[in-house]
Design a protein around this motif. Sequence first.
Motif, PDB file in Angstrom:
ATOM      1  N   ASN A 397       0.831  -1.202   0.000  1.00  0.00           N
ATOM      2  CA  ASN A 397       0.000   0.000   0.000  1.00  0.00           C
ATOM      3  C   ASN A 397       0.869   1.257   0.000  1.00  0.00           C
ATOM      4  OD1 ASN A 397      -2.491  -1.528   0.340  1.00  0.00           O
ATOM      5  ND2 ASN A 397      -1.771  -1.920   2.425  1.00  0.00           N
ATOM      6  N   ASP A 398       0.470   2.279  -0.760  1.00  0.00           N
ATOM      7  CA  ASP A 398       1.184   3.548  -0.773  1.00  0.00           C
ATOM      8  C   ASP A 398       1.091   4.216   0.593  1.00  0.00           C
ATOM      9  OD1 ASP A 398       1.418   2.922  -3.406  1.00  0.00           O
ATOM     10  OD2 ASP A 398       0.461   4.725  -4.182  1.00  0.00           O
ATOM     11  N   LEU A 399       2.208   4.805   1.033  1.00  0.00           N
ATOM     12  CA  LEU A 399       2.245   5.479   2.333  1.00  0.00           C
ATOM     13  C   LEU A 399       2.298   6.994   2.139  1.00  0.00           C
ATOM     14  CD1 LEU A 399       4.762   3.126   4.194  1.00  0.00           C
ATOM     15  CD2 LEU A 399       2.284   3.270   4.519  1.00  0.00           C
ATOM     16  N   PRO A 400       1.820   7.748   3.128  1.00  0.00           N
ATOM     17  CA  PRO A 400       1.807   9.212   3.001  1.00  0.00           C
ATOM     18  C   PRO A 400       3.196   9.819   3.187  1.00  0.00           C
ATOM     19  CG  PRO A 400       0.987   8.565   5.153  1.00  0.00           C
ATOM     20  CD  PRO A 400       1.181   7.298   4.378  1.00  0.00           C
ATOM     21  N   MET A 401       3.296  11.096   2.867  1.00  0.00           N
ATOM     22  CA  MET A 401       4.532  11.863   3.034  1.00  0.00           C
ATOM     23  C   MET A 401       5.045  11.751   4.462  1.00  0.00           C
ATOM     24  SD  MET A 401       6.211  14.107   1.134  1.00  0.00           S
ATOM     25  CE  MET A 401       4.914  14.703   0.083  1.00  0.00           C
ATOM     26  N   GLY A 402       6.343  11.527   4.618  1.00  0.00           N
ATOM     27  CA  GLY A 402       6.947  11.464   5.936  1.00  0.00           C
ATOM     28  C   GLY A 402       6.921  10.091   6.566  1.00  0.00           C
ATOM     29  N   ALA A 403       6.176   9.151   5.960  1.00  0.00           N
ATOM     30  CA  ALA A 403       6.116   7.791   6.495  1.00  0.00           C
ATOM     31  C   ALA A 403       7.331   6.998   6.013  1.00  0.00           C
ATOM     32  CB  ALA A 403       4.826   7.109   6.054  1.00  0.00           C
ATOM     33  N   ILE A 404       7.694   5.986   6.782  1.00  0.00           N
ATOM     34  CA  ILE A 404       8.842   5.143   6.438  1.00  0.00           C
ATOM     35  C   ILE A 404       8.338   3.862   5.785  1.00  0.00           C
ATOM     36  CG2 ILE A 404      10.734   3.760   7.385  1.00  0.00           C
ATOM     37  CD1 ILE A 404      11.046   5.892   9.553  1.00  0.00           C
ATOM     38  N   GLY A 405       8.883   3.552   4.611  1.00  0.00           N
ATOM     39  CA  GLY A 405       8.482   2.345   3.900  1.00  0.00           C
ATOM     40  C   GLY A 405       9.473   1.993   2.817  1.00  0.00           C
TER      41      GLY A 405
END
Length: 562
Positions: A397-405
């Motif tokens: 799943n795509d993660l939002p800005m600032g998230a770690i992935g």
Amino acid sequence: MTENFWKDKYPVGVAAEIDPDQYPNIQAVLKQSCQRFADKPAFSNLGKTLTYGELYELSGAFAAYLQQHTDLQPGDRIAVQLPNVLQYPVVVFGAMRAGFIVVNTNPLYTAREMEHQFNDSGAKALICLANMAHLAEEVLPKTGVRHVVVTEVGDMLPPLKRLLVNSVVKYVKKMVPAYNLPQAVKFTEALAKGRGKAPQDANPASGDVAVLQYTGGTTGVAKGAMLTHRNLIANMLQCKELMGANLDEGRETVVAPLPLYHIYAFTFHCMAMMLNGCHNVLITNPRDLPGMIRDLEKYRFTGFVGLNTLFVALCSNEDFRRLDFSQLKLTLSGGMALQLATAERWKEVTGCPICEGYGMTETSPVVSVNPFQNIQVGTIGIPLPSTQCKVIDDEGNDLPMGAIGELCVKGPQVMKGYWQRQEATDDILTADGWLKTGDIAVIQDDGYMRIVDRKKDMILVSGFNVYPNELEDVLATLPGVLQCAAIGVPDEKSGEAIKVFVVVKPGESLTKEQVMDHMRANVTGYKVPRSVEFRDSLPTTNVGKILRRELRDEELKKLGKK
């Protein structure tokens, strides 16, 4: 991230998009540059300089030799196993002009590694340095290679100097082990046979494979990334747009200490710098710092491409610190993480900041870089033009800005796939063109990205990928080994050093020396472990998989880093 997110992140004057179809193939780029910059220096090594005009003439002679004196057909793979010498660009561009696919091969490979790569690629020809010809003699009977061209270090030099250099390398330094390859043709003879004869310049489609660039994988089996003409041209144009914005066409001298057989140096020096008509100073052996510095004294160099390990070594050298850096305006770092202390020290010594970038073989290779106009040390910069990046969670799943992935990349530089390995291709490339890098990253609000961890167990030694599975497979063939594991531990000089753990079979014995000797005989030097630890058992999952991360955490605790 949406595509529009990146459009306003570029410095003034840098386009957010490039046209990857600007040239039909690499041959067209080469021809244009060699005509446009015919009298400008292209490559220098061992005191000899080739102009762009001479490069075109010599590559044409080599192409004519391959076409008129062998039975090779367009699309055949040709392994090039050369260090940074003038023969390298002549051979690579000659092979491409003749319509062949280049298989870049590390000159430091062991016989085992050579055999795998030659067979996996289906190489039918090999161009190698005489220093490695004894290994070719051992390996070739087990492969489909039919044509061999052998060159000596000084073969591109004027006759007297050639004789002197080749004699010193062979008889004084004793760096050319005896070999017997009756079918081999000398490089100088091949050029002589092709000189004056017009090659039939190939005209491949942009989607045709130009280079098979081998990379390891989580399985430890080296795979050939299929890099097309369009992939390499796209990355060349992307690099020129963002990394070469302050370089003047036909007027720059860039130091090339990193091996051209590595995709980072190949794309930058043989592609992006060719488009700019720049002068590349080839360093054959960057480990010989005194020799490298003597070379650098001869040039008012304006650019330098390196990695953390080399920057540290040079800044610690008194003779290097005395060089004239008044013209240096661009320093690029890639291949391994750039340490803050190294960046600060380099700027203090040379007056030039380092632009750190990020890439991988599968992306031809550059994904992102710090624009020289606005460097953020500790980040890998912003994506190159026409490149999208995003981070995803373990479920995709795509993660939002600032998230770690996990960092994913999409762009015209992303490879076609792995050579004859559809399953491996499907594991890393999604149906809609996103490449999963295996690196854990965060994308900041300003568009700059930071790598925070690696999803893979890959070890990074001085910019070279080392895969634990390969080391463990080799180690497991040593009699007496019951279990083994390989991990990377922090190292000031090389970024990471390899440590192996061994459980010996009951009733048998092994020494550290036996382990090291076995590894030296079977893997390239940078893959040889720095340390060996014997244990009664190794941590495993409930199904018996060895937990490398647990071993790594133990080592970090010992070092006070966890």
